[in-house]
Design a protein around this motif. Sequence first.
Motif, PDB file in Angstrom:
ATOM      1  N   LEU A 178       5.166   0.679   1.686  1.00 58.31           N
ATOM      2  CA  LEU A 178       4.815  -0.738   1.561  1.00 58.31           C
ATOM      3  C   LEU A 178       3.354  -0.942   1.173  1.00 58.31           C
ATOM      4  O   LEU A 178       2.516  -0.100   1.409  1.00 58.31           O
ATOM      5  CB  LEU A 178       5.126  -1.468   2.872  1.00 58.31           C
ATOM      6  CG  LEU A 178       6.616  -1.481   3.240  1.00 58.31           C
ATOM      7  CD1 LEU A 178       6.814  -2.053   4.626  1.00 58.31           C
ATOM      8  CD2 LEU A 178       7.448  -2.262   2.246  1.00 58.31           C
ATOM      9  N   GLY A 179       3.084  -2.124   0.583  1.00 56.98           N
ATOM     10  CA  GLY A 179       1.733  -2.451   0.132  1.00 56.98           C
ATOM     11  C   GLY A 179       1.756  -3.016  -1.277  1.00 56.98           C
ATOM     12  O   GLY A 179       0.860  -3.748  -1.683  1.00 56.98           O
ATOM     13  N   TYR A 180       2.824  -2.687  -2.016  1.00 59.40           N
ATOM     14  CA  TYR A 180       2.947  -3.162  -3.403  1.00 59.40           C
ATOM     15  C   TYR A 180       3.148  -4.678  -3.478  1.00 59.40           C
ATOM     16  O   TYR A 180       3.015  -5.269  -4.544  1.00 59.40           O
ATOM     17  CB  TYR A 180       4.101  -2.448  -4.123  1.00 59.40           C
ATOM     18  CG  TYR A 180       5.434  -2.582  -3.427  1.00 59.40           C
ATOM     19  CD1 TYR A 180       6.298  -3.627  -3.729  1.00 59.40           C
ATOM     20  CD2 TYR A 180       5.825  -1.675  -2.450  1.00 59.40           C
ATOM     21  CE1 TYR A 180       7.514  -3.764  -3.090  1.00 59.40           C
ATOM     22  CE2 TYR A 180       7.037  -1.799  -1.802  1.00 59.40           C
ATOM     23  CZ  TYR A 180       7.881  -2.847  -2.117  1.00 59.40           C
ATOM     24  OH  TYR A 180       9.075  -2.984  -1.456  1.00 59.40           O
ATOM     25  N   GLU A 181       3.456  -5.323  -2.318  1.00 55.35           N
ATOM     26  CA  GLU A 181       3.665  -6.780  -2.313  1.00 55.35           C
ATOM     27  C   GLU A 181       2.383  -7.560  -2.619  1.00 55.35           C
ATOM     28  O   GLU A 181       2.432  -8.773  -2.846  1.00 55.35           O
ATOM     29  CB  GLU A 181       4.265  -7.244  -0.974  1.00 55.35           C
ATOM     30  CG  GLU A 181       3.408  -7.030   0.250  1.00 55.35           C
ATOM     31  CD  GLU A 181       3.581  -5.659   0.882  1.00 55.35           C
ATOM     32  OE1 GLU A 181       3.109  -5.485   2.014  1.00 55.35           O
ATOM     33  OE2 GLU A 181       4.158  -4.759   0.240  1.00 55.35           O
ATOM     34  N   THR A 182       1.238  -6.874  -2.641  1.00 58.16           N
ATOM     35  CA  THR A 182      -0.025  -7.535  -3.037  1.00 58.16           C
ATOM     36  C   THR A 182       0.075  -8.073  -4.471  1.00 58.16           C
ATOM     37  O   THR A 182      -0.653  -8.997  -4.831  1.00 58.16           O
ATOM     38  CB  THR A 182      -1.215  -6.561  -2.938  1.00 58.16           C
ATOM     39  OG1 THR A 182      -0.867  -5.334  -3.595  1.00 58.16           O
ATOM     40  CG2 THR A 182      -1.585  -6.270  -1.495  1.00 58.16           C
ATOM     41  N   LEU A 183       0.981  -7.494  -5.271  1.00 55.91           N
ATOM     42  CA  LEU A 183       1.222  -7.971  -6.637  1.00 55.91           C
ATOM     43  C   LEU A 183       1.529  -9.472  -6.658  1.00 55.91           C
ATOM     44  O   LEU A 183       1.142 -10.178  -7.591  1.00 55.91           O
ATOM     45  CB  LEU A 183       2.396  -7.203  -7.261  1.00 55.91           C
ATOM     46  CG  LEU A 183       2.940  -7.713  -8.609  1.00 55.91           C
ATOM     47  CD1 LEU A 183       1.930  -7.437  -9.727  1.00 55.91           C
ATOM     48  CD2 LEU A 183       4.278  -7.092  -8.945  1.00 55.91           C
TER      49      LEU A 183
END
Length: 362
Positions: free
Chosen positions: A197-202
């Motif tokens: 997880l972390g790609y939701e910063t997009l």
Amino acid sequence: MEHLVPEKAKISPFLVFFLIHTMQLGIGVLGFQRIIALTAGYDAWISVILAGLSIHVILYMMYKILGTVKGDFISAHSYVFGDKLGRIISLPFVLYFLCVALILLRSFIEVVQVWMFQDMSTFWYSFVFCLLAVYIIFGGFRTVTGVAFFGVVLPFYLIFTFFFAFPYSDFRNLLPIFDHSISDLIKAAYHMSLTYLGYETLLFFYPYIKDPEKSKKWAHLGVLYTTILYTVITITTFSYFSEGQLQKNIWATLTIWKVVEMPFVERFEYIGIANWNIIILPNICLALWCGSRILKRVTRLKQKHGVLLLSVVVLILINFLKTREQINTVLDYTGIVSFFLNYVYIPFLFVLVMIVKRVKKK
């Protein structure tokens, strides 16, 4: 909306590769192997690939949502729920990114305290780290992206250190393959998805990309690169440790680094941990940037003031996380919320945006 971001503040599409990858390669890479092996044993490398592949579907939905509303996550909420309700729904995500920054920093400090400096002050280390993060964010999103770029490029050599474990590895540990049930593999994939997880910063930096459509392939390549990297680390770890040994190692990656022998350094894991500063710095910068960006868009608070506010809250809260159990509790809850956001809420919002788009066309 997209037009509110000045052209000079935008980044090139290829830099999305570094932003996506750096957020996925956080503190979890130091010890995820033990957690996934608990449920699926040494078949868990299959779960690593499955979890990585699932992200491409979520990424597709994200781009579809953001492309339709021509803005960020808050724009998507306004598009579906209206302006006022959209802002209210967006506000809790400030708390989410605050927790991400908090747990990343505290988990890293725990590693430093256990492996290097037992008496190191949690507060003062956090203070210096937050000060540096605030300084970077004040430079604008392009500066944050630059730090993310160096956070991937500079520690790249660490990948080659895993080759030192090969002479001591037994790849027969991975046999027999498919020795666990599908449900076990799915459970391990769930635990692995928390590491990814972390790609939701997009969802929040999308308006800052020049020609966002061109960044799609780079985002998918970033996820693919992370998946390959995690798979290689998993297979290396499983072949190096027996299952019994692995369950006694909280930070398996650091233990592997103990076998690295070079003429000029005796304890390579110290260098590895020191390098991890460069890896988690862009993660914390991005988390604080996203949190302050939401505050700016929802409450009209200046982003600089929002960054300072969130940093002060992190500095206060970090002192309450003293034991391993407390850190794990916050980590688990943040992981569950993150999983829900990515695998439940984003598909739900995707469906809503597509329905509203069709209705507006009619």
